[in-house]
Design a protein around this motif. Structure first.
Motif, PDB file in Angstrom:
ATOM      1  N   ILE A 178       2.515  17.364 -12.515  1.00 33.27           N
ATOM      2  CA  ILE A 178       3.011  19.137 -12.756  1.00 33.27           C
ATOM      3  C   ILE A 178       3.771  19.485 -13.361  1.00 33.27           C
ATOM      4  O   ILE A 178       3.179  20.895 -13.693  1.00 33.27           O
ATOM      5  CB  ILE A 178       2.284  19.405 -10.957  1.00 33.27           C
ATOM      6  N   VAL A 179       4.838  19.207 -12.628  1.00 32.96           N
ATOM      7  CA  VAL A 179       6.501  19.786 -13.039  1.00 32.96           C
ATOM      8  C   VAL A 179       6.116  20.096 -14.625  1.00 32.96           C
ATOM      9  O   VAL A 179       6.692  20.482 -15.259  1.00 32.96           O
ATOM     10  CB  VAL A 179       7.029  19.387 -12.421  1.00 32.96           C
ATOM     11  N   VAL A 180       6.768  18.166 -14.809  1.00 31.82           N
ATOM     12  CA  VAL A 180       7.001  18.479 -15.846  1.00 31.82           C
ATOM     13  C   VAL A 180       5.733  18.355 -17.021  1.00 31.82           C
ATOM     14  O   VAL A 180       6.198  19.463 -18.365  1.00 31.82           O
ATOM     15  CB  VAL A 180       7.602  16.523 -16.477  1.00 31.82           C
ATOM     16  N   GLY A 181       4.396  17.627 -16.710  1.00 30.58           N
ATOM     17  CA  GLY A 181       3.697  18.007 -18.052  1.00 30.58           C
ATOM     18  C   GLY A 181       3.236  19.812 -17.602  1.00 30.58           C
ATOM     19  O   GLY A 181       2.536  20.437 -18.518  1.00 30.58           O
ATOM     20  N   GLY A 182       3.088  20.599 -17.237  1.00 29.17           N
ATOM     21  CA  GLY A 182       3.049  21.678 -16.697  1.00 29.17           C
ATOM     22  C   GLY A 182       3.478  21.971 -17.697  1.00 29.17           C
ATOM     23  O   GLY A 182       3.463  23.403 -18.679  1.00 29.17           O
ATOM     24  N   ILE A 183       5.366  21.978 -17.012  1.00 26.25           N
ATOM     25  CA  ILE A 183       5.737  22.966 -18.155  1.00 26.25           C
ATOM     26  C   ILE A 183       5.421  23.023 -19.602  1.00 26.25           C
ATOM     27  O   ILE A 183       5.900  23.308 -20.453  1.00 26.25           O
ATOM     28  CB  ILE A 183       7.543  22.897 -17.857  1.00 26.25           C
ATOM     29  N   ILE A 184       5.543  21.043 -20.606  1.00 21.96           N
ATOM     30  CA  ILE A 184       4.987  21.683 -21.476  1.00 21.96           C
ATOM     31  C   ILE A 184       3.744  21.725 -22.304  1.00 21.96           C
ATOM     32  O   ILE A 184       4.030  22.703 -23.122  1.00 21.96           O
ATOM     33  CB  ILE A 184       5.202  20.015 -21.505  1.00 21.96           C
ATOM     34  N   ALA A 185       2.622  21.682 -20.941  1.00 25.05           N
ATOM     35  CA  ALA A 185       1.415  22.725 -21.514  1.00 25.05           C
ATOM     36  C   ALA A 185       1.426  23.779 -21.616  1.00 25.05           C
ATOM     37  O   ALA A 185       1.197  24.631 -22.618  1.00 25.05           O
ATOM     38  CB  ALA A 185       0.840  21.505 -20.316  1.00 25.05           C
ATOM     39  N   THR A 186       2.373  24.693 -20.716  1.00 23.85           N
ATOM     40  CA  THR A 186       2.731  26.072 -20.669  1.00 23.85           C
ATOM     41  C   THR A 186       3.283  26.541 -22.012  1.00 23.85           C
ATOM     42  O   THR A 186       3.396  27.130 -22.397  1.00 23.85           O
ATOM     43  CB  THR A 186       3.318  26.695 -19.725  1.00 23.85           C
ATOM     44  N   ILE A 187       4.350  25.692 -23.104  1.00 19.69           N
ATOM     45  CA  ILE A 187       5.138  26.325 -23.885  1.00 19.69           C
ATOM     46  C   ILE A 187       3.925  26.059 -25.116  1.00 19.69           C
ATOM     47  O   ILE A 187       4.615  26.661 -25.660  1.00 19.69           O
ATOM     48  CB  ILE A 187       6.620  24.929 -23.807  1.00 19.69           C
TER      49      ILE A 187
ATOM     50  N   ALA B 138       1.080  -1.194  -0.261  1.00 22.11           N
ATOM     51  CA  ALA B 138      -0.296   0.322  -0.147  1.00 22.11           C
ATOM     52  C   ALA B 138       1.087   1.658  -0.194  1.00 22.11           C
ATOM     53  O   ALA B 138       0.421   2.312  -0.263  1.00 22.11           O
ATOM     54  CB  ALA B 138      -0.622   0.161   1.047  1.00 22.11           C
ATOM     55  N   ARG B 139       2.073   1.313   0.957  1.00 21.24           N
ATOM     56  CA  ARG B 139       2.888   1.913   0.629  1.00 21.24           C
ATOM     57  C   ARG B 139       3.231   2.729  -0.234  1.00 21.24           C
ATOM     58  O   ARG B 139       3.144   3.839  -1.227  1.00 21.24           O
ATOM     59  CB  ARG B 139       4.418   2.217   1.794  1.00 21.24           C
ATOM     60  N   THR B 140       3.694   1.427  -0.924  1.00 24.04           N
ATOM     61  CA  THR B 140       4.494   1.470  -2.423  1.00 24.04           C
ATOM     62  C   THR B 140       3.950   2.204  -3.621  1.00 24.04           C
ATOM     63  O   THR B 140       3.791   3.266  -4.288  1.00 24.04           O
ATOM     64  CB  THR B 140       5.239   0.739  -2.997  1.00 24.04           C
ATOM     65  N   PHE B 141       2.463   1.510  -3.689  1.00 22.43           N
ATOM     66  CA  PHE B 141       1.072   2.174  -4.032  1.00 22.43           C
ATOM     67  C   PHE B 141       0.726   4.029  -4.565  1.00 22.43           C
ATOM     68  O   PHE B 141       0.526   4.965  -5.360  1.00 22.43           O
ATOM     69  CB  PHE B 141      -0.344   1.605  -4.055  1.00 22.43           C
ATOM     70  N   ILE B 142       0.578   4.405  -2.946  1.00 20.34           N
ATOM     71  CA  ILE B 142       0.707   5.456  -2.681  1.00 20.34           C
ATOM     72  C   ILE B 142       1.419   6.744  -2.988  1.00 20.34           C
ATOM     73  O   ILE B 142       1.500   7.742  -3.432  1.00 20.34           O
ATOM     74  CB  ILE B 142       0.042   5.759  -1.236  1.00 20.34           C
ATOM     75  N   LEU B 143       2.758   6.328  -2.801  1.00 22.14           N
ATOM     76  CA  LEU B 143       3.827   6.708  -3.046  1.00 22.14           C
ATOM     77  C   LEU B 143       4.514   7.043  -4.522  1.00 22.14           C
ATOM     78  O   LEU B 143       4.885   7.924  -4.992  1.00 22.14           O
ATOM     79  CB  LEU B 143       5.670   6.459  -2.396  1.00 22.14           C
ATOM     80  N   ASP B 144       4.050   5.838  -5.438  1.00 24.36           N
ATOM     81  CA  ASP B 144       3.983   5.930  -6.608  1.00 24.36           C
ATOM     82  C   ASP B 144       3.135   7.342  -7.357  1.00 24.36           C
ATOM     83  O   ASP B 144       3.414   7.829  -8.227  1.00 24.36           O
ATOM     84  CB  ASP B 144       3.470   5.043  -7.595  1.00 24.36           C
ATOM     85  N   LYS B 145       1.883   7.096  -6.680  1.00 27.40           N
ATOM     86  CA  LYS B 145       1.414   8.228  -7.056  1.00 27.40           C
ATOM     87  C   LYS B 145       0.685   9.433  -7.066  1.00 27.40           C
ATOM     88  O   LYS B 145       0.845  10.092  -8.181  1.00 27.40           O
ATOM     89  CB  LYS B 145      -0.758   7.277  -6.695  1.00 27.40           C
ATOM     90  N   ILE B 146       1.697   9.846  -5.377  1.00 28.87           N
ATOM     91  CA  ILE B 146       2.320  10.689  -5.546  1.00 28.87           C
ATOM     92  C   ILE B 146       3.527  11.319  -5.976  1.00 28.87           C
ATOM     93  O   ILE B 146       3.491  12.169  -6.988  1.00 28.87           O
ATOM     94  CB  ILE B 146       2.701  11.048  -4.150  1.00 28.87           C
ATOM     95  N   LYS B 147       4.208  10.775  -6.055  1.00 25.73           N
ATOM     96  CA  LYS B 147       5.464  10.922  -7.314  1.00 25.73           C
ATOM     97  C   LYS B 147       5.059  11.074  -8.777  1.00 25.73           C
ATOM     98  O   LYS B 147       5.764  12.150  -9.066  1.00 25.73           O
ATOM     99  CB  LYS B 147       6.516   9.517  -7.030  1.00 25.73           C
ATOM    100  N   GLY B 148       4.101  10.507  -9.075  1.00 25.03           N
ATOM    101  CA  GLY B 148       3.449  10.457 -10.983  1.00 25.03           C
ATOM    102  C   GLY B 148       3.141  11.404 -10.958  1.00 25.03           C
ATOM    103  O   GLY B 148       2.812  12.326 -11.609  1.00 25.03           O
ATOM    104  N   TRP B 149       2.390  11.956  -9.642  1.00 23.34           N
ATOM    105  CA  TRP B 149       1.501  13.242  -9.261  1.00 23.34           C
ATOM    106  C   TRP B 149       2.477  14.520  -9.738  1.00 23.34           C
ATOM    107  O   TRP B 149       2.147  15.341 -10.094  1.00 23.34           O
ATOM    108  CB  TRP B 149       0.847  13.245  -8.467  1.00 23.34           C
ATOM    109  N   MET B 150       3.190  14.538  -9.037  1.00 25.84           N
ATOM    110  CA  MET B 150       4.060  15.328  -8.964  1.00 25.84           C
ATOM    111  C   MET B 150       5.072  16.136 -10.128  1.00 25.84           C
ATOM    112  O   MET B 150       4.960  16.980 -10.672  1.00 25.84           O
ATOM    113  CB  MET B 150       5.085  15.243  -7.495  1.00 25.84           C
ATOM    114  N   LEU B 151       4.967  14.522 -10.717  1.00 23.36           N
ATOM    115  CA  LEU B 151       5.466  14.169 -12.273  1.00 23.36           C
ATOM    116  C   LEU B 151       5.330  15.514 -13.419  1.00 23.36           C
ATOM    117  O   LEU B 151       5.582  16.018 -13.715  1.00 23.36           O
ATOM    118  CB  LEU B 151       6.883  13.158 -12.449  1.00 23.36           C
TER     119      LEU B 151
END
Length: 412
Positions: free
Chosen positions: A153-162, A138-151
């Protein structure tokens, strides 16, 4: 074409895509009950064969439920103009078009991802757990989800902004500049995926000195393929299923072996799997796949540029004004028939490449260890021995196990 007709076309494509894929899935599910071909006899004993049948049935039934849910939700969102309604709410908060686009993409992404969580949980902790594949906590699942969201937000947000800024400044010719940026990004990710992305989710360790490393080194030298970057990934952290892959270009090339692959296969089988991957590199499949992917992206962006400023498409999805983000969403659906055709063509090429990589491994190493490795992988993953030809034609990037073995058996 007026907005009503465009809406009917969008809904029609959505319905056709669902029916087409479900029909192929049903054919494939029925096909698994065919007698096992002579070339595949002995992969399963009777008990494990029954287990594979139960696993494939469970996965298929679950896919029907999850895909039907997604289909019904999408139809409702389209028919009732929910995307246009969301667009209206956002514009009350962010009246500037390009800021509104960022909000819209974020809301759609997170809403979609949140709806998928119950299905992800069931698939991982019920189906995969029942058949002994799941190793995710359960811990790995939650951490994967959070890391995926952060990635995202950062990378997707930059690409979408460009993307949004290029649309704002260059209008119809934005696709050329975004294609160039996307191309650089795709090459960069290919080169540094194992260095930058994988460590966020998995641990990579250099393959330890020993007989396996010596065998791999000896083979690579025999085919003039010097490689120093051989890594082991802790795939067992999430699943007992095994894999191996090749990443990077030039001096950045890396071979990554799953720890589950190493644990379940002999050294000869592992070297044979590596020989197959080297075959892809030697035959320049990786370079050509990258070039074709870049051309696909360019074509897709050009098509998008033809409809991104269409008021009728925005109105079709319920917007009250021309909306770039609504049109991007609609484009994703309208382009899907073309995407399906491109996907089939790319799978045809990919299957050809797999045959060539198999042949390279057979001629530079040995056919029997590779055949044994493929059989063991299929058995360990409870794979389908008799997939339907139509399903293979549309969806498989690799030939079926039977096709690969029979092809290799015919090589002198």
């Amino acid at each position: 074409m007026n907005s009503d007709n465009i809406l009917y076309i969008i809904i029609g494509i959505t319905v056709f895509d669902f029916v087409f894929n479900k029909t192929l899935g049903i054919l494939n599910n029925r096909s698994r009950k065919k007698p096992i071909p002579a070339s595949l006899q002995g992969i399963y004993d009777q008990e494990k064969y029954q287990e594979s049948q139960h696993y494939q049935t469970a996965v298929f039934n679950f896919s029907i439920v999850s895909s039907t849910f997604s289909f019904i939700v999408m139809l409702a969102l389209l028919w009732f103009g929910v995307f246009g309604w969301i667009d209206g709410l956002i514009r009350n908060i962010a009246p500037v078009e390009y800021v509104a686009s960022l909000y819209f993409f974020g809301i759609v992404y997170f809403a979609s991802d949140l709806m998928s969580i119950p299905f992800d949980l069931y698939g991982t902790f019920v189906i995969e757990e029942k058949f002994g594949f799941n190793k995710t906590t359960a811990r790995t699942f939650i951490l994967d989800k959070i890391k995926g969201w952060m990635l995202t937000i950062v990378v997707g947000g930059i690409i979408a902004t460009i993307f949004i800024l290029l649309v704002a400044f260059f209008t119809q010719t934005f696709w050329i500049y975004f294609w160039l940026i996307a191309s650089v990004l795709m090459v960069f990710i290919n080169m540094f995926y194992t260095s930058l992305i994988i460590p966020l989710f998995n641990k990579l360790t250099p393959l330890a000195d020993g007989s396996l490393k010596n065998a791999i080194t000896a083979y690579s030298q025999s085919v003039n393929f010097p490689i120093n970057n051989i890594f082991v990934i802790d795939g067992s952290k999430r699943s007992s299923k095994a894999n191996a892959f090749f990443s990077g270009l030039g001096k950045k090339k890396k071979v990554v072996l799953y720890d589950t692959l190493i644990n379940n296969h002999s050294e000869e089988e592992l070297v044979a799997v590596l020989a197959h991957e080297v075959g892809h590199y030697k035959k320049k499949h990786i370079i050509w796949s990258m070039i074709l992917s870049l051309l696909q992206v360019g074509f897709m962006l050009w098509v998008l540029s033809q409809m991104i400023f269409s008021s009728e498409i925005s109105w079709a999805l319920g917007a009250n004004s021309t909306s770039i983000h609504i049109n991007v969403l609609a484009f994703g659906i309208l382009f899907s028939p073309i995407s399906t055709v491109i996907g089939i063509l790319m799978n045809l090429l990919s299957r050809k490449n797999e045959y060539e990589a198999d042949e390279y491994a057979v001629k530079t190493y040995d056919k029997q260890p590779l055949i044994a490795a493929l059989k063991k992988l299929t058995s360990d993953n409870l794979g389908n021995l008799t997939p339907h030809p139509a399903y293979v034609f549309v969806n498989y990037s690799h030939p079926s196990l039977q096709q690969r073995i029979e092809k290799m058996e015919g090589i002198d």
